[in-house]
Motif scaffolding. Structure first.
Motif, PDB file in Angstrom:
ATOM      1  N   PHE A   1      12.076 -10.164  53.653  1.00 13.61           N
ATOM      2  CA  PHE A   1      12.582  -9.706  52.345  1.00 13.61           C
ATOM      3  C   PHE A   1      14.020  -9.217  52.529  1.00 13.61           C
ATOM      4  CE2 PHE A   1      12.081  -6.230  48.879  1.00 13.61           C
ATOM      5  CZ  PHE A   1      12.735  -7.037  47.959  1.00 13.61           C
ATOM      6  N   ARG A   2      14.990 -10.153  52.466  1.00 13.36           N
ATOM      7  CA  ARG A   2      16.378  -9.838  52.784  1.00 13.36           C
ATOM      8  C   ARG A   2      16.979  -8.823  51.814  1.00 13.36           C
ATOM      9  NH1 ARG A   2      19.039 -10.330  57.161  1.00 13.36           N
ATOM     10  NH2 ARG A   2      20.866 -11.486  56.427  1.00 13.36           N
ATOM     11  N   GLN A   3      16.623  -8.934  50.537  1.00 15.85           N
ATOM     12  CA  GLN A   3      17.176  -7.995  49.562  1.00 15.85           C
ATOM     13  C   GLN A   3      16.699  -6.564  49.862  1.00 15.85           C
ATOM     14  OE1 GLN A   3      16.212  -8.810  45.423  1.00 15.85           O
ATOM     15  NE2 GLN A   3      18.348  -8.434  44.891  1.00 15.85           N
ATOM     16  N   GLY A   4      15.410  -6.415  50.195  1.00 11.68           N
ATOM     17  CA  GLY A   4      14.889  -5.099  50.560  1.00 11.68           C
ATOM     18  C   GLY A   4      15.522  -4.582  51.843  1.00 11.68           C
ATOM     19  N   GLU A   5      15.766  -5.492  52.789  1.00 10.15           N
ATOM     20  CA  GLU A   5      16.433  -5.102  54.034  1.00 10.15           C
ATOM     21  C   GLU A   5      17.832  -4.563  53.750  1.00 10.15           C
ATOM     22  OE1 GLU A   5      16.752  -8.284  56.827  1.00 10.15           O
ATOM     23  OE2 GLU A   5      17.983  -7.146  58.231  1.00 10.15           O
ATOM     24  N   GLY A   6      18.540  -5.221  52.804  1.00  8.47           N
ATOM     25  CA  GLY A   6      19.891  -4.765  52.449  1.00  8.47           C
ATOM     26  C   GLY A   6      19.889  -3.368  51.862  1.00  8.47           C
ATOM     27  N   TRP A   7      18.961  -3.097  50.912  1.00 14.06           N
ATOM     28  CA  TRP A   7      18.934  -1.761  50.306  1.00 14.06           C
ATOM     29  C   TRP A   7      18.486  -0.701  51.306  1.00 14.06           C
ATOM     30  CZ3 TRP A   7      21.725  -0.882  46.387  1.00 14.06           C
ATOM     31  CH2 TRP A   7      21.923  -1.842  45.391  1.00 14.06           C
ATOM     32  N   ALA A   8      17.583  -1.056  52.216  1.00 12.37           N
ATOM     33  CA  ALA A   8      17.166  -0.089  53.249  1.00 12.37           C
ATOM     34  C   ALA A   8      18.337   0.240  54.171  1.00 12.37           C
ATOM     35  CB  ALA A   8      15.993  -0.650  54.051  1.00 12.37           C
ATOM     36  N   LEU A   9      19.109  -0.787  54.562  1.00 12.25           N
ATOM     37  CA  LEU A   9      20.290  -0.542  55.407  1.00 12.25           C
ATOM     38  C   LEU A   9      21.333   0.296  54.675  1.00 12.25           C
ATOM     39  CD1 LEU A   9      20.773  -3.990  57.171  1.00 12.25           C
ATOM     40  CD2 LEU A   9      20.393  -1.792  58.303  1.00 12.25           C
TER      41      LEU A   9
ATOM     42  N   GLU B   1      11.609  -2.009  58.679  1.00 13.39           N
ATOM     43  CA  GLU B   1      10.690  -2.795  59.496  1.00 13.39           C
ATOM     44  C   GLU B   1       9.812  -3.697  58.632  1.00 13.39           C
ATOM     45  OE1 GLU B   1      10.339   0.701  62.922  1.00 13.39           O
ATOM     46  OE2 GLU B   1       8.583   0.137  61.740  1.00 13.39           O
ATOM     47  N   LEU B   2       9.316  -3.140  57.523  1.00 12.99           N
ATOM     48  CA  LEU B   2       8.465  -3.929  56.638  1.00 12.99           C
ATOM     49  C   LEU B   2       9.255  -5.076  56.004  1.00 12.99           C
ATOM     50  CD1 LEU B   2       5.800  -4.434  55.236  1.00 12.99           C
ATOM     51  CD2 LEU B   2       6.426  -2.706  53.518  1.00 12.99           C
ATOM     52  N   ALA B   3      10.465  -4.785  55.534  1.00  8.48           N
ATOM     53  CA  ALA B   3      11.285  -5.823  54.895  1.00  8.48           C
ATOM     54  C   ALA B   3      11.579  -6.961  55.865  1.00  8.48           C
ATOM     55  CB  ALA B   3      12.583  -5.208  54.373  1.00  8.48           C
ATOM     56  N   ARG B   4      11.898  -6.619  57.119  1.00 12.54           N
ATOM     57  CA  ARG B   4      12.205  -7.661  58.110  1.00 12.54           C
ATOM     58  C   ARG B   4      10.951  -8.453  58.489  1.00 12.54           C
ATOM     59  NH1 ARG B   4      16.356  -3.931  61.759  1.00 12.54           N
ATOM     60  NH2 ARG B   4      18.234  -4.427  60.552  1.00 12.54           N
ATOM     61  N   SER B   5       9.811  -7.765  58.533  1.00 14.99           N
ATOM     62  CA  SER B   5       8.576  -8.451  58.930  1.00 14.99           C
ATOM     63  C   SER B   5       8.154  -9.505  57.912  1.00 14.99           C
ATOM     64  CB  SER B   5       7.446  -7.435  59.142  1.00 14.99           C
ATOM     65  OG  SER B   5       7.048  -6.854  57.905  1.00 14.99           O
ATOM     66  N   ILE B   6       8.496  -9.309  56.634  1.00 17.25           N
ATOM     67  CA  ILE B   6       8.098 -10.272  55.593  1.00 17.25           C
ATOM     68  C   ILE B   6       9.279 -11.137  55.136  1.00 17.25           C
ATOM     69  CG2 ILE B   6       6.248  -8.769  54.763  1.00 17.25           C
ATOM     70  CD1 ILE B   6       8.015  -7.985  52.399  1.00 17.25           C
TER      71      ILE B   6
ATOM     72  N   SER C   1       0.391 -11.140  48.011  1.00 19.65           N
ATOM     73  CA  SER C   1       0.594 -10.228  49.143  1.00 19.65           C
ATOM     74  C   SER C   1       2.081  -9.918  49.332  1.00 19.65           C
ATOM     75  CB  SER C   1       0.017 -10.858  50.410  1.00 19.65           C
ATOM     76  OG  SER C   1       0.301 -10.050  51.534  1.00 19.65           O
ATOM     77  N   PHE C   2       2.910 -10.948  49.213  1.00 20.35           N
ATOM     78  CA  PHE C   2       4.367 -10.749  49.351  1.00 20.35           C
ATOM     79  C   PHE C   2       4.899  -9.810  48.266  1.00 20.35           C
ATOM     80  CE2 PHE C   2       8.540 -11.865  50.797  1.00 20.35           C
ATOM     81  CZ  PHE C   2       9.341 -11.858  49.659  1.00 20.35           C
ATOM     82  N   GLN C   3       4.418  -9.978  47.048  1.00 18.37           N
ATOM     83  CA  GLN C   3       4.870  -9.114  45.949  1.00 18.37           C
ATOM     84  C   GLN C   3       4.471  -7.658  46.189  1.00 18.37           C
ATOM     85  OE1 GLN C   3       3.018 -11.133  42.658  1.00 18.37           O
ATOM     86  NE2 GLN C   3       4.867 -12.349  42.179  1.00 18.37           N
ATOM     87  N   ARG C   4       3.234  -7.463  46.724  1.00 16.46           N
ATOM     88  CA  ARG C   4       2.806  -6.085  47.029  1.00 16.46           C
ATOM     89  C   ARG C   4       3.702  -5.465  48.099  1.00 16.46           C
ATOM     90  NH1 ARG C   4      -2.640  -8.116  46.747  1.00 16.46           N
ATOM     91  NH2 ARG C   4      -2.648  -8.274  49.019  1.00 16.46           N
ATOM     92  N   ASP C   5       4.027  -6.247  49.138  1.00 17.09           N
ATOM     93  CA  ASP C   5       4.853  -5.716  50.231  1.00 17.09           C
ATOM     94  C   ASP C   5       6.279  -5.420  49.777  1.00 17.09           C
ATOM     95  OD1 ASP C   5       2.771  -5.751  51.998  1.00 17.09           O
ATOM     96  OD2 ASP C   5       3.266  -7.731  52.829  1.00 17.09           O
ATOM     97  N   THR C   6       6.826  -6.312  48.949  1.00 19.40           N
ATOM     98  CA  THR C   6       8.194  -6.050  48.476  1.00 19.40           C
ATOM     99  C   THR C   6       8.236  -4.814  47.592  1.00 19.40           C
ATOM    100  OG1 THR C   6       7.855  -7.566  46.607  1.00 19.40           O
ATOM    101  CG2 THR C   6       8.893  -8.470  48.596  1.00 19.40           C
ATOM    102  N   ALA C   7       7.198  -4.626  46.773  1.00 16.00           N
ATOM    103  CA  ALA C   7       7.132  -3.418  45.939  1.00 16.00           C
ATOM    104  C   ALA C   7       7.054  -2.169  46.811  1.00 16.00           C
ATOM    105  CB  ALA C   7       5.934  -3.488  45.004  1.00 16.00           C
ATOM    106  N   ARG C   8       6.320  -2.273  47.921  1.00 24.29           N
ATOM    107  CA  ARG C   8       6.215  -1.118  48.834  1.00 24.29           C
ATOM    108  C   ARG C   8       7.559  -0.821  49.491  1.00 24.29           C
ATOM    109  NH1 ARG C   8       3.099  -0.691  54.491  1.00 24.29           N
ATOM    110  NH2 ARG C   8       3.273   1.561  54.775  1.00 24.29           N
ATOM    111  N   VAL C   9       8.303  -1.879  49.870  1.00 24.19           N
ATOM    112  CA  VAL C   9       9.645  -1.677  50.447  1.00 24.19           C
ATOM    113  C   VAL C   9      10.527  -0.929  49.452  1.00 24.19           C
ATOM    114  CG1 VAL C   9      11.768  -2.826  51.191  1.00 24.19           C
ATOM    115  CG2 VAL C   9       9.558  -3.646  52.012  1.00 24.19           C
ATOM    116  N   ASN C  10      10.509  -1.378  48.195  1.00 28.67           N
ATOM    117  CA  ASN C  10      11.343  -0.745  47.172  1.00 28.67           C
ATOM    118  C   ASN C  10      10.952   0.714  46.952  1.00 28.67           C
ATOM    119  OD1 ASN C  10      12.792  -3.099  46.744  1.00 28.67           O
ATOM    120  ND2 ASN C  10      11.406  -3.836  45.149  1.00 28.67           N
ATOM    121  N   ARG C  11       9.629   1.001  46.993  1.00 22.34           N
ATOM    122  CA  ARG C  11       9.189   2.398  46.831  1.00 22.34           C
ATOM    123  C   ARG C  11       9.656   3.263  48.001  1.00 22.34           C
ATOM    124  NH1 ARG C  11       4.319  -0.002  45.102  1.00 22.34           N
ATOM    125  NH2 ARG C  11       3.354   0.420  47.136  1.00 22.34           N
TER     126      ARG C  11
END
Length: 627
Positions: free
Chosen positions: A52-60, A45-50, A10-20
């Motif tokens: 996923f700090r790396q995804g949060e960084g790229w979103a910011l 929001e998704l990155a913070r909810s799970i 589930s975590f891998q699916r969510d991180t992939a969605r953040v990256n997309r």
């Protein structure tokens, strides 16, 4: 499936969605800017909810780029500094190099070029070791931009060429267009207009994205303006403004509104010019106003504080390790004590260095604010010089006299030759005397034209910006006479009484004489104008009078320019120092004189006041420090 494996999937699916989502937001930034930020928010929001700090960084980072391109530099820098902290936490060197590049570009927009180069070069040192060429080319291109702003076009061209050698292999066409655009800008500054147009058209041909095209269209408008193609100027400047609106790029809208305002001024369309001038002022204030600059300064100070706290935390951590080591190895107490003493000394030196850096940073901020005020003032003075140069037609009158008397002399000398050939000596002498009188008139009007040109050049030239000891009494008297005789030269019917009262105890004052002279000339011209307008009302017993006085008081000197005109109406008193506000009829005033005078006096550490009574006159008071 075990619970742990389910959670991992589930975590891998969510991180992939953040990256997309982050990738989609990046695409939207070049094609559908209004959709970019909502997609970034979802990713964040998704990155913070799970967690996923790396995804949060790229979103910011994507959010920061959106705000930077839109001209919201405080919000952009806040996002980038957060990304920098996350990148250090997750040990992501690509994220570190990328965000350092973005921070450097933001400081270019804020005209802090040395700080920009520091971040850009740090970013490039990391990026060149990464497999992604796009951010490397982007960083090199902006190093070239910084060198261009520092008036080093040769270095700028080298970096732009290096950026293109790397960037031409990028898949993202908008990135290629960016490098081509900046290549065109360098050639434009070097005067290679054909090369500049080539690169601009090349960039538009491969990627007509809304982010790059707006600024390209504005630069093309400026180039066509230099070539006298006014229709092309208007067409491309409007395109630039519309692209800026569509992409929410305030910097592009500011550049385009400045181009359109100049176009309408040049084409004598004051209503349209005023609209774009007002728009330009609003945009400039929203981008670089005092509140925005204060936010940027606070962000920089907060970043310095965070770095300081991080170092303090590291020091605390090291001290704890030393303490535990001391307890565990009591047998080597003396050695550890010596090490602790040495490290404490280093700590104090580091703290002193940080304190020194903090003081230097605060000093730099003060100097940058002063430099920005000086640059704004220099730009206004350049505009005033262009307006003043427009009165060059004044020299046409004496030149007409020179031409006419030259033609008459030619005829007289021809007749004199005929009379001499006929032996009529007396008639020839009479003709020679006439030619001599004409020659005196030619000489007189030639000197008059020379004096007019010198006065115009003296008035319109930029000052050196160097303060020097100046006799204020002599300066005030000189500009009073200059104003009076200048108005008399334009209108022979003009007449007014001049009265002076100079305090002879005033010593030389340290000022920029050309700048203060401009202030005095403008105020005295205004005073003569209002008393002449009141005189036209043909009031019984009215004598137009202008008073100029000086006095020394409490460590200051005071210059007063007083008139007995009609005064300033109370309803406009709060507007008289605003740029482009004037009470004169259309075409007789630009509305810049009092605004420029206010800025000049403030830049000297002084102040300018006004006392007025409607129907009786006005008194402008300039106060300057003597220290």
């Amino acid at each position: 499936m075990p619970l742990l494996a389910q959670h991992k999937t589930s975590f891998q699916r969510d991180t992939a969605r953040v990256n997309r989502l982050v990738y989609l937001a990046e695409q939207y930034r070049f094609t559908k800017p209004d959709s970019c930020l909502p997609v970034v928010q979802k990713a964040l929001e998704l990155a913070r909810s799970i967690g996923f700090r790396q995804g949060e960084g790229w979103a910011l980072a994507s959010a920061g780029e959106y705000h930077r391109v839109s001209g919201n530099y405080p919000e952009a820098l806040a996002s980038f500094f957060s990304v920098l902290n996350i990148a250090g936490e997750v040990k992501d060197s690509l994220m570190t190099g990328t965000v350092q590049t973005y921070i450097g570009i933001s400081y270019i927009a804020l005209e802090e070029y040395q700080k920009a180069l520091n971040y850009l070069k740090q970013g490039y040192a990391i990026n060149k070791t990464q497999p992604q060429d796009g951010i490397t080319a982007f960083g090199l291109s902006n190093i070239g931009v910084a060198f261009m702003q520092l008036k080093m076009p040769d270095s700028a061209l080298v970096y732009q060429r290096n950026a293109w050698e790397i960037g031409k292999h990028m898949h993202l066409t908008a990135g290629k267009a960016y490098v081509l655009r900046e290549m065109g800008n360098v050639h434009s500054e070097l005067g290679n207009y054909d090369s500049a147009i080539y690169y601009y058209r090349y960039a538009l041909a491969i990627s007509n994205d809304v982010l790059n095209s707006g600024r390209i269209y504005n630069r093309m408008a400026l180039l066509f303006g230099q070539e006298g193609k006014s229709d092309s100027v208007l067409y491309y400047a409007r395109l630039a403004y519309l692209r800026g609106q569509r992409s929410f790029q305030k910097p592009t809208m500011l550049e385009a509104s400045r181009t359109l305002a100049k176009y309408y001024i040049d084409h004598k369309q004051p209503d349209s010019a005023i609209v774009y001038q007002q728009l330009m002022i609003l945009l400039k204030d929203s981008l670089f106003g005092s509140s925005q600059l204060r936010k940027v300064q606070l962000l920089a100070i907060e970043q310095q504080r965070q770095m300081y706290l991080a170092q303090q935390q590291q020091e605390k951590y090291r001290n704890r390790i030393r303490l535990y080591s001391l307890l565990a190895a009591s047998g080597v107490f003396l050695i550890l004590g010596l090490l602790l003493y040495r490290n404490n000394r280093r700590k104090h030196r580091a703290n002193r260095l940080l304190e020194h850096q903090k003081n230097e940073t605060e000093k730099t901020l003060v100097e940058l604010r002063a430099a920005q005020a000086q640059l704004i003032h220099a730009e206004k003075m350049a505009s005033l010089g262009e307006l003043t140069a427009g009165i060059a037609h004044e020299i046409q009158n004496p030149l007409n006299f020179v031409n006419n008397f030259s033609d008459v002399n030619e005829e007289l000398l021809t007749e004199m030759k005929d009379e001499l050939s006929k032996g009529k000596i007396e008639d020839a002498i009479a003709l020679a005397n006439g030619a001599i009188e004409n020659q005196k008139k030619i000489n007189h009007h030639g000197k008059r034209a020379d004096a007019i040109v010198k006065n115009m050049l003296q008035h319109s030239r930029s000052s050196s910006g160097v303060k020097e000891p100046t006799d204020l009494n002599a300066l005030a008297e000189e500009y009073l006479r200059l104003s009076y005789h200048g108005l008399r030269a334009k209108d022979k019917t003009f007449n007014a009484t001049m009265k002076t009262d100079f305090d002879e105890s005033i010593d030389n004052v340290n000022i920029i004489p050309q700048d203060i002279g401009r202030v005095l000339l403008n105020l005295i011209n205004n005073a003569f104008y209002v008393v002449d307008e009141k005189k036209k009302q043909q009031l019984h017993g009215y004598e137009p009078t202008v008073y100029v006085s000086t006095r020394k008081m409490n460590g200051k000197v005071e210059i007063k320019i007083k008139d007995n005109g009609n005064g300033v109406p109370p309803k406009v008193m709060d507007k008289i120092f605003q740029p482009f506000f004037t009470t004169k009829p259309t075409g007789q005033g630009t509305g810049l004189g009092l605004s420029l005078g206010y800025d000049i006096v403030k830049a000297h550490g002084g102040e300018i006041k006004v006392n007025t009574k409607e129907g009786e006159g006005s008194e402008f008071i300039i106060q300057l420090r003597t220290d």
